[in-house]
Design an enzyme around this catalytic site. Structure first.
Site, mmCIF file in Angstrom:
data_model
loop_
_atom_site.group_PDB
_atom_site.id
_atom_site.type_symbol
_atom_site.label_atom_id
_atom_site.label_comp_id
_atom_site.label_asym_id
_atom_site.label_seq_id
_atom_site.Cartn_x
_atom_site.Cartn_y
_atom_site.Cartn_z
ATOM 1 N N HIS A 55 -34.746 122.701 72.363
ATOM 2 C CA HIS A 55 -35.695 122.627 73.481
ATOM 3 C C HIS A 55 -37.102 122.934 73.006
ATOM 4 O O HIS A 55 -37.404 124.053 72.604
ATOM 5 C CB HIS A 55 -35.296 123.623 74.584
ATOM 6 N N GLU A 235 -34.099 129.531 85.715
ATOM 7 C CA GLU A 235 -34.862 130.335 84.773
ATOM 8 C C GLU A 235 -35.485 131.547 85.458
ATOM 9 O O GLU A 235 -35.574 132.616 84.864
ATOM 10 C CB GLU A 235 -35.957 129.473 84.133
ATOM 11 N N HIS A 269 -31.998 127.237 79.729
ATOM 12 C CA HIS A 269 -32.122 128.611 80.251
ATOM 13 C C HIS A 269 -30.815 129.077 80.908
ATOM 14 O O HIS A 269 -30.149 129.926 80.379
ATOM 15 C CB HIS A 269 -33.316 128.789 81.207
ATOM 16 N N ASP A 320 -38.856 126.137 72.601
ATOM 17 C CA ASP A 320 -39.423 125.982 73.942
ATOM 18 C C ASP A 320 -40.947 126.020 73.945
ATOM 19 O O ASP A 320 -41.602 125.057 73.574
ATOM 20 C CB ASP A 320 -38.796 127.045 74.858
HETATM 21 C C1 NGQ Z 1 -42.158 123.632 81.291
HETATM 22 N N1 NGQ Z 1 -41.364 125.760 80.580
HETATM 23 O O1 NGQ Z 1 -41.807 122.600 81.873
HETATM 24 O O2 NGQ Z 1 -42.957 123.631 80.361
HETATM 25 C C2 NGQ Z 1 -41.567 124.935 81.736
HETATM 26 C C3 NGQ Z 1 -42.476 125.631 82.707
HETATM 27 C C4 NGQ Z 1 -41.786 124.728 84.935
HETATM 28 C C5 NGQ Z 1 -40.472 126.720 80.586
HETATM 29 N N2 NGQ Z 1 -39.723 126.845 81.628
HETATM 30 C C6 NGQ Z 1 -42.853 124.832 83.899
HETATM 31 N N3 NGQ Z 1 -40.326 127.518 79.582
HETATM 32 O O3 NGQ Z 1 -40.621 125.029 84.688
HETATM 33 O O4 NGQ Z 1 -42.148 124.309 86.048
HETATM 34 ZN ZN ZN Z 2 -38.796 124.089 78.960
#
Ligand code: NGQ
Ligand code: ZN
Length: 457
Positions: A55, A235, A269, A320
């Site tokens: 990821h 998450e 997650h 990530d």
């Molecule tokens: C993302 N990242 O899509 O980059 C997500 C955050 C979301 C992580 N969850 C944004 N680590 O989930 O809306």
């Molecule tokens: Zn992500």
């Protein structure tokens, strides 16, 4: 390309004097142990399978270290970080995406990842307008992976809504948004280029926040019957609460019941699960795509690792947000998060007779290969020769017993345990240096300088 390793982590555990014979395509044709070098190239240390990175959002690499200023009222959270991430994207054009991704991918190779699943959701230009070629930014990701010499599973992300129940996207999400119709067009282009350009194509509905149930079904049907499907799930507790309010089900519960999650799926997650969800996800054959350092950085919560691995659940690790880039660091954080909670040591279940380090490494490499749908993750005939040579010159690894060396690399005071990385049987990192790292860093640095000037103007 035939190699000899003083020791190697094979599917049955550590073995001494290992021969690894590789054909021109980079596929392992034979593995032997207790053998002699017989003219093969001698690798300079213990060898383990390179880790697949399950990821990544490559562009977030350039955000690392820029989110340390506390918001007014001290209420920093995942959600305020996300606002900062959206704001950062206002300035990131196509050249910058490629420069940042190449830097992230070179760092991945140096850290022991030979392949990456890129969860690619920035599709449009900074104003939110589709590029003349809707796959413009996907090509930049493909080019960056080629520059770094790591294998790519490209996961074009379908993102259509700003919250459960089909809420409209917000201004900060303008670069991500697709309809099923426009996404199908993008997907056609990516499908046509996958074989010639050498990437595996999967599909990624972003999260249950960003897609409706109907859209989820439609985008999954665009993908080939064996293509990997990745989705963010559970998450943050707020996401679980919102999901429950919307459907009377929790995210993992909903996905297992409604989306028929199976071994093609990677639930990224899956932090917040009840015991029943843990059992159901483990039984589904899906991979839990864990990102322990990002989950710690963003204050997500603690994955129920003891229960999930105890139930036979499969997992992989990913970098990530790329604030940390190392599979060793991810596995350390995973185990440490469980210790902190259990107030015990060596708590994640291990394979019979194996140390915690070797167990976690082997399990994450197998789970990663499944999540990426790539023939990698074990050192065995038929697999791609994606190999890490550990650096026994590091004081943390020096004079360790064969079976302890991965534990020293994961839990010890190592700087970077990776001496060499071979991808498809060829050296991409040798003696700690990546073949293109100087040029890639020069371009990355110039890009950051340009973005800073833009921000000051
Ligand atoms: C993302 N990242 O899509 O980059 C997500 C955050 C979301 C992580 N969850 C944004 N680590 O989930 O809306
Ligand atoms: Zn992500």
């Amino acid at each position: 390309m035939n190699y000899f390793a003083p020791s190697a982590l094979l599917p049955d555990g550590w073995a001494d004097a290992v021969t690894i014979d590789v054909d021109d395509t980079g596929t392992i044709v034979a593995v032997g142990s207790g053998a002699r070098a017989d003219g093969r190239e001698v690798l300079a240390g213990p060898v383990v399978p390179a880790m697949p990175n399950a990821h990544s959002h490559a562009f977030q690499r350039a955000l690392a270290g820029r989110t340390g200023r506390t918001a007014a009222g001290n209420d920093d959270s995942f959600w305020t970080w996300r606002q900062a991430m959206y704001a950062f994207l206002d300035r990131v054009d196509a050249d910058a995406i490629e420069a940042i991704a190449a830097q992230a991918y070179v760092e991945m190779a140096k850290a022991g990842y030979a392949s990456v699943a890129e969860f690619h959701y920035v599709h449009h230009d900074p104003a939110g307008k589709p590029y003349a070629d809707p796959a413009e930014l996907a090509w930049r990701i493909v080019a960056a992976a080629a520059t770094a010499g790591i294998a790519l599973t490209l996961l074009p992300v379908f993102y259509a809504h700003g919250g459960f129940g089909g809420l409209p996207t917000t201004a900060g999400q303008r670069r991500f948004a697709h309809t099923v119709y426009t996404f199908a067009h993008l997907y056609d282009r990516l499908r046509a280029a996958a074989d010639p350009r050498g990437y595996v194509l999967g599909v990624a509905p972003h999260s249950l926040r960003a897609v409706t149930a109907d859209e989820l079904g439609q985008v999954v049907r665009l993908a080939a019957p064996t293509a990997p499907i990745h989705i963010h799930a559970a998450e943050q507790t707020r996401e679980v609460d919102d999901c429950y309010a919307w459907s009377r089900m929790r995210p993992v519960e909903w996905l297992v019941a409604q989306a028929k999650v199976d071994a093609r799926w990677c639930l990224v997650h899956a932090t917040h699960m009840t015991e029943r969800e843990v059992t159901a996800l483990a039984a589904s054959g899906a991979v839990a795509g864990l990102a322990p350092t990002t989950e710690a950085d963003l204050g997500d919560g603690t994955f129920p690792g003891v229960a999930y691995l105890g139930a036979g659940g499969r997992f992989a690790v990913g970098s990530d947000s790329n604030t940390q880039i190392s599979p060793f660091t991810e596995l350390r954080q995973l185990e440490w998060s469980q210790r902190t909670r259990a107030r015990r040591r060596n708590v994640l279940p291990t394979a019979a007779g194996a140390t915690i380090g070797a167990s976690l490494w082997a399990a994450a490499a197998c789970g990663g290969a499944q999540a990426l749908a790539q023939p990698t993750g074990t050192i065995a005939a038929g697999q791609r020769a994606d190999l890490v040579v550990l650096d026994t010159r590091d004081p943390a690894l020096a004079e360790q017993a064969r079976d302890d060396v991965l534990d020293a690399a994961i839990f010890g005071p190592c700087r970077n345990p990776v001496r060499d990385l071979l991808a498809r049987g060829r050296f991409v990192v040798r003696d700690g240096r990546h073949v293109t790292e100087d040029a890639v860093f020069a371009r990355y640095r110039a890009t950051l300088a340009r973005l800073r000037q833009g921000a000051a103007a």
